[in-house]
Design a protein around this motif. Structure first.
Motif, PDB file in Angstrom:
ATOM      1  N   LEU A  38     -27.275 -60.987  -5.365  1.00 42.15           N
ATOM      2  CA  LEU A  38     -26.590 -62.259  -5.116  1.00 42.15           C
ATOM      3  C   LEU A  38     -25.454 -62.069  -4.125  1.00 42.15           C
ATOM      4  N   CYS A  42     -25.339 -64.080  -0.622  1.00 39.46           N
ATOM      5  CA  CYS A  42     -24.390 -65.197  -0.498  1.00 39.46           C
ATOM      6  C   CYS A  42     -23.060 -64.824   0.137  1.00 39.46           C
ATOM      7  N   CYS A 135     -27.083 -70.977  -0.133  1.00 45.40           N
ATOM      8  CA  CYS A 135     -26.699 -70.536  -1.475  1.00 45.40           C
ATOM      9  C   CYS A 135     -26.056 -71.690  -2.227  1.00 45.40           C
ATOM     10  N   TYR A 167     -34.786 -65.666  -3.663  1.00 44.31           N
ATOM     11  CA  TYR A 167     -34.425 -64.841  -2.509  1.00 44.31           C
ATOM     12  C   TYR A 167     -35.319 -63.608  -2.460  1.00 44.31           C
TER      13      TYR A 167
END
Length: 238
Positions: A38, A42, A135, A167
């Protein structure tokens, strides 16, 4: 230049980049921690304030169809595009502010609309041109349920906003690099989804130099020819 020639050129450029970057780009993706994936997706481009330069746009939708050179200036939440022809003449001015797009064509009335353009949700437009990855907002992430599947894809399920993000990654310079996002959103009118694909990561900034957005409403392919990147703390040009 035909779309076929453009596609070949894009793939050829990427192959050269792989050869120059070394074998690290080709190593298998092994990262499985959701918080790491993540962050890699992002936080990419989080230090970027603005980008300006020239690019190629290849669009196929009811709003626009064809391949165009363009001059781009983008900051957070704002995007200005001057579409030109091969002789350098202006074909259109496009301004995007938040979720609203203004289209000015020489000799025609100004057009303003909200929602999408060329199949791209306008909420993602400035994000994409800044080289960032779509995101959820930091607020929406609080309700996200992340998990990583057997293909090392990161999934985010946002119950409150009825959205999902998937993703996919590849290794670049010994770190996971987001090469794709499949976004879905359920609305009262049905389900809307877009597939984003990213390519040609820059060796310094890790920003993609090419991307594609595909949906049932259209497809846009984008590739930078030249760009100047302004990071936080740097003075932007006039």
């Amino acid at each position: 230049m035909s779309p076929l020639t453009w596609t070949f050129s894009l793939r050829y450029s990427f192959c050269l980049l792989v050869l120059v970057s070394g074998c690290a780009t080709l190593t298998p993706m092994e990262e499985t921690r959701p918080e790491v994936l993540l962050r890699e997706a992002c936080e990419l481009g989080s230090e970027i304030e603005a980008i300006e330069g020239s690019a190629w746009l290849d669009a196929h939708s009811k709003e626009a169809s064809g391949q165009f050179p363009a001059q781009i200036r983008v900051t957070k939440g704002t995007l200005d595009v001057e579409v030109t022809n091969l002789l350098g003449g202006t074909e259109a001015f496009i301004k995007i502010r938040g979720d609203e797009i203004e289209l000015n064509l020489p000799g025609k009335a100004r057009q303003v609309k909200k929602g999408t353009w060329g199949g791209i949700p306008l909420r993602w437009a400035a994000v994409l041109f800044l080289g960032k990855i779509p995101c959820p907002s930091s607020t929406a992430l609080r309700d996200a349920v992340p998990h990583v599947d057997g293909d090392h894809h990161l999934h985010l399920d946002l119950k409150r906003s009825h959205e999902t993000f998937e993703y996919s990654f590849r290794n670049f310079a010994a770190r996971p690099w987001p090469e794709g996002v499949h976004w879905k959103k359920k609305t009262p009118k049905g389900e809307y989804e877009v597939q984003f694909e990213f390519d040609q990561p820059d060796s310094k900034t890790r920003l993609p130099q090419a991307w594609t957005a595909k949906s049932s409403a259209g497809e846009v392919r984008f590739r930078w020819k030249r760009r100047e990147v302004t990071e936080k703390g740097e003075k932007q040009g006039g």
